[in-house]
Design a protein around this motif. Structure first.
Motif, mmCIF file in Angstrom:
data_model
loop_
_atom_site.group_PDB
_atom_site.id
_atom_site.type_symbol
_atom_site.label_atom_id
_atom_site.label_comp_id
_atom_site.label_asym_id
_atom_site.label_seq_id
_atom_site.Cartn_x
_atom_site.Cartn_y
_atom_site.Cartn_z
ATOM 1 N N PHE A 35 35.268 37.876 34.414
ATOM 2 C CA PHE A 35 36.229 38.820 33.862
ATOM 3 C C PHE A 35 35.814 40.263 34.152
ATOM 4 N N GLY A 38 36.657 40.895 37.762
ATOM 5 C CA GLY A 38 38.109 41.076 37.883
ATOM 6 C C GLY A 38 38.531 42.463 37.436
ATOM 7 N N GLY A 56 37.253 43.949 30.763
ATOM 8 C CA GLY A 56 37.098 42.604 31.312
ATOM 9 C C GLY A 56 35.826 41.937 30.830
#
Length: 83
Positions: A35, A38, A56
């Motif tokens: 995350f 990303g 994230g």
């Protein structure tokens, strides 16, 4: 494997449980990293430096924690392995 060769001692069960805990820790770590990465790519695309990377990482931490929470809750509900 014959029943005599089969090792059902507490040491054998301990190793299995240790690997289960290691898998949960790895799951937590990978969620944060994925995350966060990303968010980092999204920051690069939108030119908003650390904003989405930080968000994230927190979302990944929450997702990893919830994964552990539900796994432990499921074990408790079915009686647990150590009982």
């Amino acid at each position: 494997m014959t029943p005599v060769q089969k090792d059902d001692g507490p040491e054998a069960k301990g190793f299995g449980q240790g690997y289960e805990y290691f898998g949960m820790a790895l799951n937590f770590t990978v969620a944060i990293l994925l995350f966060g990465a990303g968010g980092w790519f999204l920051d690069g695309w939108l030119h908003t430096l650390p904003l989405f990377a930080i968000v994230g990482a927190f979302v990944g931490g929450f997702a990893g924690f919830m994964s552990i929470w539900y796994r432990v809750k499921k074990e408790i509900d079915k009686g647990g392995k150590g009982r």
